[in-house]
Design a protein around this motif. Structure first.
Motif, mmCIF file in Angstrom:
data_model
loop_
_atom_site.group_PDB
_atom_site.id
_atom_site.type_symbol
_atom_site.label_atom_id
_atom_site.label_comp_id
_atom_site.label_asym_id
_atom_site.label_seq_id
_atom_site.Cartn_x
_atom_site.Cartn_y
_atom_site.Cartn_z
ATOM 1 N N LYS A 109 0.869 -1.183 0.000
ATOM 2 C CA LYS A 109 0.000 0.000 0.000
ATOM 3 C C LYS A 109 0.905 1.232 0.000
ATOM 4 C CE LYS A 109 -4.004 1.919 2.421
ATOM 5 N NZ LYS A 109 -4.901 1.741 3.595
ATOM 6 N N THR A 403 -3.872 6.628 -1.713
ATOM 7 C CA THR A 403 -3.012 5.441 -1.700
ATOM 8 C C THR A 403 -3.319 4.610 -2.931
ATOM 9 O OG1 THR A 403 -4.659 4.192 -0.443
ATOM 10 C CG2 THR A 403 -2.943 5.305 0.815
ATOM 11 N N LYS A 404 -2.418 3.722 -3.277
ATOM 12 C CA LYS A 404 -2.797 2.666 -4.213
ATOM 13 C C LYS A 404 -2.143 1.370 -3.769
ATOM 14 C CE LYS A 404 0.430 3.217 -8.160
ATOM 15 N NZ LYS A 404 0.528 3.758 -9.518
ATOM 16 N N TYR A 405 -2.754 0.266 -4.185
ATOM 17 C CA TYR A 405 -2.199 -1.050 -3.896
ATOM 18 C C TYR A 405 -1.410 -1.522 -5.106
ATOM 19 C CZ TYR A 405 -5.289 -1.329 0.160
ATOM 20 O OH TYR A 405 -5.922 -1.096 1.361
ATOM 21 N N ARG A 406 -0.135 -1.851 -4.879
ATOM 22 C CA ARG A 406 0.672 -2.487 -5.918
ATOM 23 C C ARG A 406 0.724 -3.968 -5.591
ATOM 24 N NH1 ARG A 406 6.116 0.158 -7.753
ATOM 25 N NH2 ARG A 406 5.513 2.318 -8.047
ATOM 26 N N SER B 339 -8.845 -1.433 -11.265
ATOM 27 C CA SER B 339 -7.826 -2.479 -11.211
ATOM 28 C C SER B 339 -7.229 -2.650 -12.600
ATOM 29 C CB SER B 339 -8.433 -3.809 -10.754
ATOM 30 O OG SER B 339 -8.987 -3.665 -9.468
ATOM 31 N N ASP B 358 -2.671 5.016 -12.690
ATOM 32 C CA ASP B 358 -3.352 5.608 -11.543
ATOM 33 C C ASP B 358 -4.632 4.823 -11.289
ATOM 34 O OD1 ASP B 358 -4.169 7.347 -9.560
ATOM 35 O OD2 ASP B 358 -4.963 8.826 -10.975
ATOM 36 N N ALA B 360 -6.769 2.093 -8.166
ATOM 37 C CA ALA B 360 -6.795 1.625 -6.774
ATOM 38 C C ALA B 360 -5.870 0.426 -6.577
ATOM 39 C CB ALA B 360 -8.226 1.262 -6.378
ATOM 40 N N THR B 371 -8.862 -7.946 -6.561
ATOM 41 C CA THR B 371 -9.226 -6.705 -5.855
ATOM 42 C C THR B 371 -10.508 -6.950 -5.065
ATOM 43 O OG1 THR B 371 -8.230 -5.397 -7.630
ATOM 44 C CG2 THR B 371 -9.682 -4.237 -6.114
ATOM 45 N N LYS B 388 -10.614 8.696 -4.425
ATOM 46 C CA LYS B 388 -9.284 8.816 -3.833
ATOM 47 C C LYS B 388 -9.305 9.305 -2.393
ATOM 48 C CE LYS B 388 -6.783 9.461 -8.131
ATOM 49 N NZ LYS B 388 -5.889 10.411 -8.848
ATOM 50 N N ARG B 392 -9.326 3.854 -0.625
ATOM 51 C CA ARG B 392 -9.249 3.550 -2.052
ATOM 52 C C ARG B 392 -9.039 2.055 -2.197
ATOM 53 N NH1 ARG B 392 -4.831 5.810 -6.414
ATOM 54 N NH2 ARG B 392 -6.262 5.927 -8.177
ATOM 55 N N GLY B 393 -9.836 1.436 -3.053
ATOM 56 C CA GLY B 393 -9.754 -0.010 -3.209
ATOM 57 C C GLY B 393 -10.602 -0.711 -2.165
#
Lengths: 415, 415
Positions: A109, A403-406, B339, B358, B360, B371, B388, B392-393
């Motif tokens: 995250k 945030t983003k999930y990688r 995703s 860009d 989630a 996801t 955002k 997020r996600g």
């Protein structure tokens, strides 16, 4: 295409690449911006003079004109604000959590910029620079919509900042100023989902309520504070007076100052006259309920509307309460969930107050005036959030990020 | 006073004390709720039969009737969901940060409930229980406004849950169901600032857009996903097919399934026929751009509107791209930031994709179908945020909390 849509599209395109900027690149740009403001201060002051002239013609009050006015030392202070932002840690790219799943997926995250931030504000031209600096440091593009009273000042300031950005790694399009001073430009920004990721209104009650009530873009609400100080039975008298006077009178116009003083009846019987005397010496008008008036008959009488009013002035409502329960009930009814304080030597009462009062900041034995990004150690603030989503209380740089999930796999599929 | 206002006020009063509940008290209530659902399942099934009957009379499709239908085993599974929430850690009361200021102030940032959460959703009665469980576990009150198709089911379920709450420490008023199935009750909830702290819409596109566009209460947007998989030049063929088929066909109706496949031209020249064959075997209709059609003429032709469409079905748009740059541009243009996946053996390309897209959740060599709150290890989810702000996600229990600052002083005032 309207000015708002056109400039927001440019901001969005610029934002697309800004998550990749290094902290060094962003800091270099901020320093160039600070230098440019100082170098070009004569031109900024000349533009500001037009706004001041127009303000005088419109009969603007002396205090508003003072907030609008720029001179060399104020511009130097604004530039210094940008240099302070350079010193702050950059939250973008921080790994907040890492978790490994049983199927071998590794998930990180990560903090990322919000994207495009819209700021809708009133007359003070320093907000133009502050907001630009905070948004750019966090990798966001920003669309500024300031008040018409500062339009010439803002236009020149942004022109100077654009000149600096053109010599930096930040695209100049990341900073946009809306020149249309008509209300329609605000209305348009409120509905610009897809181009603007978040709106932050900064200003008076009606500006903020217009944004909150009419925006379809997500909003961070800032502003109103009807803050209380409750002096409990066991309070230290000297400390109670010191905190209460500071909370009310150190700077009455701001949102974290106190509007209503609640005093335990046993404490009030002994000490309300001394407290009233201290406020009188601080030039504060007192408006008491019947309990307070009985002890200090020289007070004015409070009416119902006093309890929910953010005076922003040297006026204080005073109520004598039977104890902690009544104080909690009063705060639940009239507080705006901003900043609330208990002065007490009773640890159990302090704990109950801190636990039960639903506010962004709750204080035991300290002035509510501390609800502030600088005082909290954030080094800067974009405002004080009075909502519960995303950020609550003073907002430092992390409040301007998402945030983003990688997710790292090796061919995993879902069964 | 309307039903919505009245019930929201009751919820707000209940919420006032719920931050003080212990984890044990909340878990005990959830277990009582689970037991009651099982014990009362005959009554719930009888109420559900009325909804099914009405649905049949209105000509509701078989698949919607199936989603509405409750039987003993489905009710047992819903009750089991509540028991799983009991096992999750309670985020309320967690200390997120502690900092000491030079003036001696000690500041704690603490997780607290959001307050009153409004959930606006469609037909599935399991959402009634899920949402109630997640909100109550995090110390929130909840106002549920489900679809009219499940009204009898929801009313009985909430009656059963109220019975359980009355034997618990959670006030029964913390769970409210709006019975007014008219659209006016939704409209009212959207504007209930001060009584409802956050709205979470769950359902189809038009339900969510109505809430996003018209609410003045803060919203967490969930839902739409136009998700892509990009097969890079260096991808492993077997892995690429496995991931792409899973992303599209494992459950096409959900938001994290793939809608568009992007294939590197060099890879496509060698392997697009094999990929197309695999999709044909999985009963997926393919709609190709000119590059894809040139390699697999049997595909249907994609039109402009295909690229932005969330099919939710066994249909896939296919585009041949010149490389990573074109894939990134396409995703920037048509993606909904939900995703996105790259299948590649090239680490630099993977890193660039994960950094620049860009969304989630961004994936390297894994299906976008992951996801999901359960797949991420959150144990439950209230939805997948596509905005955002705040979350997020996939949203686990912490997404249902806010924070407050507790400040401990010893008489500090601001200078």
């Amino acid at each position: 295409m309207s000015e708002v849509v056109q400039k927001s599209k440019l901001a969005k395109v610029a934002a697309g690449s800004m998550g990749n900027l290094t902290t060094e690149q962003k800091n270099e740009a901020l320093l160039l911006m600070a230098d440019a403001l100082v170098t070009e201060s004569a031109a900024i002051i000349a533009a500001n003079a037009k706004d001041l002239q127009r303000g005088r013609e419109l009969g603007t009050s002396a205090s508003l004109l003072d907030r609008l006015m720029l001179n060399e030392s104020r511009i130097a202070a604004i530039a210094e604000g940008l240099r302070q932002i350079v010193e702050l840690p950059d939250p973008v790219g921080d790994t907040l959590e890492t978790f490994d799943r049983p199927n071998g997926l590794r998930i990180h995250k990560i903090r990322v910029p919000l994207g495009v931030i819209g700021i809708i504000y009133e007359a003070r031209p320093n907000v133009t620079v502050d907001a630009a600096g905070l948004c750019l440091k966090t990798g966001n593009a920003v669309v500024l919509r300031g008040g018409s009273a500062a339009l010439h000042s803002n236009e020149k300031i942004v022109e100077v900042l654009h000149g600096a950005l053109e010599r930096s790694a930040i695209p100049a399009d990341a900073l946009q100023l809306i020149l249309n001073a008509d209300r329609s430009s605000v209305d348009e920004m409120l509905k610009l989902n897809g181009l603007i990721d978040v709106l932050i209104p900064r200003g008076g009650h009606s500006l903020i309520q217009n944004v909150v009530n009419n925006a379809s873009v997500p909003v961070i609400e800032t502003g109103a504070g009807v803050c209380h100080t409750f002096i409990d039975e066991s309070a230290d008298l000297e400390m109670a007076i010191r905190i209460a006077i500071n909370a009310k009178a150190q700077r009455p116009s701001v949102c974290n100052s106190m509007e209503t003083l609640l005093v335990h009846e046993a404490f009030a019987e002994k000490h309300l006259p001394a407290i009233a005397e201290a406020f009188r010496a601080a030039h504060v008008e007192l408006r008491g309920d019947s309990g307070a008036l009985a002890l200090v008959p020289s007070m004015n009488e409070a009416v119902d509307s006093d309890w929910g009013t953010e005076y922003g002035d040297y006026i204080l409502a005073v109520k004598v309460v039977s104890g902690l329960d009544e104080a909690l009930d009063h705060i639940r009814m009239y507080g705006t969930m901003h900043s609330e304080c208990i002065v007490t030597e009773n640890a159990a009462n302090a704990e109950r107050f801190l636990q039960e009062v639903d506010a962004a900041a709750v204080y035991h034995n300290a002035s509510t005036r501390f609800t502030d990004g600088f005082e909290f150690g954030f080094g800067a603030e974009i405002g004080i959030s009075t909502q519960k989503l995303h950020a609550r209380g003073p907002m430092g740089l992390p409040a301007l990020t998402s945030t983003k999930y990688r997710v790292y796999g090796s061919g995993q599929i879902r069964e």
